[in-house]
Structure formats: structure tokens, C-alpha cells
Design an enzyme around this catalytic site. Structure first.
Site, mmCIF file in Angstrom:
data_model
loop_
_atom_site.group_PDB
_atom_site.id
_atom_site.type_symbol
_atom_site.label_atom_id
_atom_site.label_comp_id
_atom_site.label_asym_id
_atom_site.label_seq_id
_atom_site.Cartn_x
_atom_site.Cartn_y
_atom_site.Cartn_z
ATOM 1 N N HIS A 273 59.318 38.832 25.800
ATOM 2 C CA HIS A 273 60.558 38.435 25.132
ATOM 3 C C HIS A 273 60.230 38.113 23.674
ATOM 4 O O HIS A 273 59.258 37.388 23.412
ATOM 5 C CB HIS A 273 61.125 37.158 25.757
ATOM 6 N N CYS B 205 62.330 50.240 40.166
ATOM 7 C CA CYS B 205 62.047 49.231 39.138
ATOM 8 C C CYS B 205 63.031 49.399 37.986
ATOM 9 O O CYS B 205 63.111 50.465 37.367
ATOM 10 C CB CYS B 205 60.608 49.382 38.650
ATOM 11 N N HIS C 268 58.263 44.089 36.001
ATOM 12 C CA HIS C 268 57.693 45.117 35.116
ATOM 13 C C HIS C 268 57.378 44.357 33.833
ATOM 14 O O HIS C 268 58.275 43.728 33.248
ATOM 15 C CB HIS C 268 58.733 46.230 34.894
ATOM 16 N N HIS D 18 54.388 51.564 34.319
ATOM 17 C CA HIS D 18 54.658 50.370 35.122
ATOM 18 C C HIS D 18 53.424 49.486 35.257
ATOM 19 O O HIS D 18 52.402 49.901 35.794
ATOM 20 C CB HIS D 18 55.168 50.744 36.522
ATOM 21 N N HIS E 48 56.988 42.549 30.562
ATOM 22 C CA HIS E 48 57.836 42.522 29.368
ATOM 23 C C HIS E 48 57.549 41.275 28.572
ATOM 24 O O HIS E 48 57.232 40.221 29.123
ATOM 25 C CB HIS E 48 59.324 42.606 29.729
ATOM 26 N N CYS F 23 61.436 50.418 34.641
ATOM 27 C CA CYS F 23 60.999 51.821 34.664
ATOM 28 C C CYS F 23 62.206 52.718 34.402
ATOM 29 O O CYS F 23 62.123 53.684 33.638
ATOM 30 C CB CYS F 23 60.357 52.180 35.999
ATOM 31 N N ASP G 72 67.989 42.206 25.115
ATOM 32 C CA ASP G 72 68.218 41.584 26.419
ATOM 33 C C ASP G 72 69.718 41.564 26.709
ATOM 34 O O ASP G 72 70.532 41.267 25.827
ATOM 35 C CB ASP G 72 67.641 40.166 26.435
ATOM 36 N N GLY H 7 59.316 31.973 36.752
ATOM 37 C CA GLY H 7 60.682 32.493 36.826
ATOM 38 C C GLY H 7 60.806 33.962 36.468
ATOM 39 O O GLY H 7 61.872 34.404 36.034
HETATM 40 P P1 5GP Z 1 62.252 37.496 33.132
HETATM 41 O O1 5GP Z 1 63.195 36.495 33.729
HETATM 42 O O2 5GP Z 1 61.690 38.422 34.195
HETATM 43 O O3 5GP Z 1 61.206 36.943 32.220
HETATM 44 O O4 5GP Z 1 63.148 38.374 32.149
HETATM 45 C C1 5GP Z 1 63.969 39.387 32.572
HETATM 46 C C2 5GP Z 1 64.986 39.590 31.474
HETATM 47 O O5 5GP Z 1 65.593 40.840 31.671
HETATM 48 C C3 5GP Z 1 66.100 38.548 31.465
HETATM 49 O O6 5GP Z 1 66.118 37.881 30.202
HETATM 50 C C4 5GP Z 1 67.366 39.363 31.711
HETATM 51 O O7 5GP Z 1 68.473 38.903 30.975
HETATM 52 C C5 5GP Z 1 66.951 40.760 31.294
HETATM 53 N N1 5GP Z 1 67.635 41.823 31.989
HETATM 54 C C6 5GP Z 1 67.872 41.904 33.341
HETATM 55 N N2 5GP Z 1 68.508 43.046 33.627
HETATM 56 C C7 5GP Z 1 68.676 43.707 32.442
HETATM 57 C C8 5GP Z 1 69.292 44.962 32.116
HETATM 58 O O8 5GP Z 1 69.793 45.707 32.958
HETATM 59 N N3 5GP Z 1 69.291 45.308 30.802
HETATM 60 C C9 5GP Z 1 68.741 44.519 29.832
HETATM 61 N N4 5GP Z 1 68.805 44.957 28.574
HETATM 62 N N5 5GP Z 1 68.165 43.324 30.121
HETATM 63 C C10 5GP Z 1 68.131 42.934 31.403
HETATM 64 ZN ZN ZN Z 2 58.482 49.400 36.290
#
Ligand code: 5GP
Ligand code: ZN
Length: 112
Positions: free
Chosen positions: A100, A3, A96, A45, A98, A6, A29, A91
Site C-alpha cells: 500500500h 486470485c 497476493h 503470484h 501488495h 492475479c 485501492d 489483517g
Molecule cells: P490487505 O487488507 O490485504 O492489506 O489489502 C487489500 C486491499 O485491496 C484493501 O485495501 C482493499 O480495499 C483492496 N481491494 C480489494 N478488492 C479490490 C478490488 O477489486 N480492486 C481494487 N482496486 N482494490 C481492491
Molecule cells: Zn495472485
């Protein structure tokens, strides 16, 4: 477990941290969608909002106690948005939990 968040939570993958304590981590991000785009995660997690239960919701409450402090530190005095994508239709790309934090500009008001 394989993950990404994680690994970020445990320091195995670097991130630009903006807040950390024993339970949670906030970092920038990698592909910001607003001038300020921060992700707040529990270190433990939890796959998504869909996995929040009575047993782990204190962690989620803690995240929401810290979000205003992060927003204040980031000088988001004009407002900000807190978003969590849960599952395929929303989307969610990282499985894991999170949240925003988006701000630093007038955000698009479309919600869906
Ligand atoms: P989701 O699309 O699942 O709501 O958000 C995942 C977020 O994680 C995206 O905005 C993406 O840009 C961010 N993200 C993906 N990989 C990484 C990474 O390796 N480091 C950081 N800091 N953000 C990441
Ligand atoms: Zn995780």
C-alpha cells in the site's frame, strides 16, 4: 488460480492503473483509506511478504525502485507510508503480495 490480484494483473478485472511494466502493476485501492491510496503488486503470484525468497526478491526490489517515482507523480512531496499486511494477525485480506502507498494527508502515527 482464483486470485483477485492475479486477475487484476492480467486485466481480467478492471482497475485504475497508475503504473505498469512487464513485471509489476500499480493501481488505486477500491476503498481508499487516504486521499492517495495505491496498491503495487508483482504480476507473478507471490502470496505475501512471507513468500519472498532469493528467487523472487528482485521483483520486490523493483517494486521499491518504482515506488518513489509513483509517489513523485502523485505529488506526495510531504511524505507517504508504504505498508504490507502479511497474514491473519496483520489483517491481510488479499493473498497476493501488495504494498500500500498511503499519502495526501498527515497519517495516523499508530503502527499497531
Ligand atoms: P490487505 O487488507 O490485504 O492489506 O489489502 C487489500 C486491499 O485491496 C484493501 O485495501 C482493499 O480495499 C483492496 N481491494 C480489494 N478488492 C479490490 C478490488 O477489486 N480492486 C481494487 N482496486 N482494490 C481492491
Ligand atoms: Zn495472485
Amino acid at each position: 488460480m482464483d486470485c483477485l490480484f492475479c486477475k487484476i494483473a492480467h486485466g481480467e478485472i478492471p482497475s485504475t492503473k497508475v503504473y505498469e511494466d512487464e513485471q509489476i502493476l500499480a493501481f488505486r485501492d477500491i476503498a481508499p483509506q487516504a486521499p492517495t491510496h495505491i496498491l503495487v503488486i508483482p504480476k507473478e503470484h507471490i502470496a505475501s511478504v512471507g513468500e519472498i525468497t532469493e528467487a523472487n526478491s528482485k521483483l520486490v526490489a523493483h517494486i521499491f525502485e518504482v515506488i518513489p517515482a509513483i509517489a513523485a507523480r502523485e505529488q506526495l512531496t510531504n511524505g507517504y507510508r508504504v505498508v504490507s499486511n502479511c497474514g491473519a494477525d496483520a489483517g491481510q485480506t488479499v493473498h497476493h503480495l501488495h504494498f500500500h502507498i498511503l499519502g495526501g494527508k498527515v497519517l495516523n502515527t499508530e503502527m499497531a
